[in-house]
Design a protein around this motif. Structure first.
Motif, PDB file in Angstrom:
ATOM      1  N   SER A 265       0.834  -1.212   0.000  1.00  0.00           N
ATOM      2  CA  SER A 265       0.000   0.000   0.000  1.00  0.00           C
ATOM      3  C   SER A 265       0.866   1.257   0.000  1.00  0.00           C
ATOM      4  CB  SER A 265      -0.967  -0.015   1.191  1.00  0.00           C
ATOM      5  OG  SER A 265      -0.308   0.248   2.413  1.00  0.00           O
TER       6      SER A 265
ATOM      7  N   LEU B 219     -10.051  -2.895  -2.476  1.00  0.00           N
ATOM      8  CA  LEU B 219      -8.735  -2.590  -1.912  1.00  0.00           C
ATOM      9  C   LEU B 219      -7.659  -2.558  -3.002  1.00  0.00           C
ATOM     10  CD1 LEU B 219      -7.746  -2.404   1.158  1.00  0.00           C
ATOM     11  CD2 LEU B 219      -6.692  -4.604   0.684  1.00  0.00           C
ATOM     12  N   LEU B 220      -7.793  -3.456  -3.978  1.00  0.00           N
ATOM     13  CA  LEU B 220      -6.774  -3.568  -5.036  1.00  0.00           C
ATOM     14  C   LEU B 220      -7.091  -2.703  -6.247  1.00  0.00           C
ATOM     15  CD1 LEU B 220      -6.144  -7.433  -4.973  1.00  0.00           C
ATOM     16  CD2 LEU B 220      -4.904  -5.627  -3.763  1.00  0.00           C
TER      17      LEU B 220
ATOM     18  N   ILE C  32      -5.546   0.558  -1.873  1.00  0.00           N
ATOM     19  CA  ILE C  32      -4.146   0.714  -1.471  1.00  0.00           C
ATOM     20  C   ILE C  32      -3.430   1.739  -2.338  1.00  0.00           C
ATOM     21  CG2 ILE C  32      -3.870  -1.577  -0.450  1.00  0.00           C
ATOM     22  CD1 ILE C  32      -2.505  -2.482  -3.004  1.00  0.00           C
ATOM     23  N   ALA C  33      -3.981   1.995  -3.535  1.00  0.00           N
ATOM     24  CA  ALA C  33      -3.368   3.020  -4.383  1.00  0.00           C
ATOM     25  C   ALA C  33      -3.675   4.424  -3.865  1.00  0.00           C
ATOM     26  CB  ALA C  33      -3.856   2.880  -5.827  1.00  0.00           C
ATOM     27  N   ALA C  34      -4.606   4.515  -2.910  1.00  0.00           N
ATOM     28  CA  ALA C  34      -4.986   5.832  -2.399  1.00  0.00           C
ATOM     29  C   ALA C  34      -4.258   6.185  -1.114  1.00  0.00           C
ATOM     30  CB  ALA C  34      -6.497   5.890  -2.163  1.00  0.00           C
ATOM     31  N   GLN C  35      -4.039   5.189  -0.254  1.00  0.00           N
ATOM     32  CA  GLN C  35      -3.375   5.493   1.012  1.00  0.00           C
ATOM     33  C   GLN C  35      -2.831   4.236   1.654  1.00  0.00           C
ATOM     34  OE1 GLN C  35      -7.022   7.097   2.991  1.00  0.00           O
ATOM     35  NE2 GLN C  35      -6.566   5.577   4.578  1.00  0.00           N
ATOM     36  N   ARG C  36      -1.899   4.434   2.575  1.00  0.00           N
ATOM     37  CA  ARG C  36      -1.296   3.322   3.298  1.00  0.00           C
ATOM     38  C   ARG C  36      -2.342   2.635   4.169  1.00  0.00           C
ATOM     39  NH1 ARG C  36       3.513   3.567   7.880  1.00  0.00           N
ATOM     40  NH2 ARG C  36       3.388   1.341   8.390  1.00  0.00           N
ATOM     41  N   ILE C  37      -2.292   1.311   4.198  1.00  0.00           N
ATOM     42  CA  ILE C  37      -3.178   0.539   5.058  1.00  0.00           C
ATOM     43  C   ILE C  37      -2.645   0.580   6.479  1.00  0.00           C
ATOM     44  CG2 ILE C  37      -4.075  -1.768   5.551  1.00  0.00           C
ATOM     45  CD1 ILE C  37      -3.779  -2.514   2.731  1.00  0.00           C
TER      46      ILE C  37
ATOM     47  N   ALA D  29       2.070   1.464  -3.623  1.00  0.00           N
ATOM     48  CA  ALA D  29       0.990   1.784  -4.568  1.00  0.00           C
ATOM     49  C   ALA D  29       0.488   3.211  -4.400  1.00  0.00           C
ATOM     50  CB  ALA D  29      -0.167   0.794  -4.384  1.00  0.00           C
TER      51      ALA D  29
END
Lengths: 127, 127
Positions: A55, B118-119, B25-30, A58
């Protein structure tokens, strides 16, 4: 770099980088050969540290992130983080470049899109 | 039935069954806590046999499928298939019911949708 035995399909072989490779699992059974190619990518995501690393890669604002920015985010040794990153790379989820002292990681959005498409389910028409 | 230790978040706790739980996950850290909940689902999919089983369950025309229709599709023993199905169930990906002699499995589309979300990656604006 890849640990895929030669002669096997790879994620890239199955589909174009920016096109879904495979019908959603909700639509039809996955052939054994396709499952053998896709499973390692899911397995690579099946670890909490790798999922967080994925993450961070990404969502990197510049489209890539230095290992020097990944390692301090975890209470783990550099070699442990590097091992997890190698697993993500060998699964085809990220690419990497060494530039000078550091290695930089970037996502493979086409592969993420393939995995997301595989798991996609039609929204319910009524609830 | 679940092997989730009590006190931990579960997939169902994170989001409503039919709504994405988490930003892509491409938007922000999990967050670490979220990664700990989600990773077992990806790990369960990270095996070629389980991925095929999951696709057979998710695409079952009647919305469910009997273990008696799953087992003959593989060159594996009944107990081995049952063990893989237990892993899918404990990961929150499928539900099951025993009716008479057989156990029937059905997908949890809300959970699949969460993982797909999420992906998910925005389609490129130009190629």
């Amino acid at each position: 770099m890849s640990n895929q035995p030669s002669g096997l399909l790879t994620l890239t072989d199955i589909g174009a980088a920016d096109a879904p490779c495979c019908p959603p699992i909700a639509a039809q059974r996955i052939p054994a050969e396709t499952a053998a190619v896709l499973a390692p990518a899911f397995k690579a995501l099946g670890d909490p540290i790798r999922l967080q690393l994925m993450s961070m890669i990404a969502s990197a604002p510049d489209g890539e992130i230095c290992v020097c920015d990944l390692t301090p985010a975890f209470d783990l040794s550099g070699p442990t983080i590097s091992h997890h990153l190698k697993t993500l790379r060998e699964a085809g989820l990220v690419d990497s470049d060494r530039r000078g002292t550091w290695v930089y990681y970037r996502p493979r959005p086409g592969v993420l899109r393939q995995l997301a498409g595989l798991l996609s389910v039609e929204a319910p028409s009524s609830v």
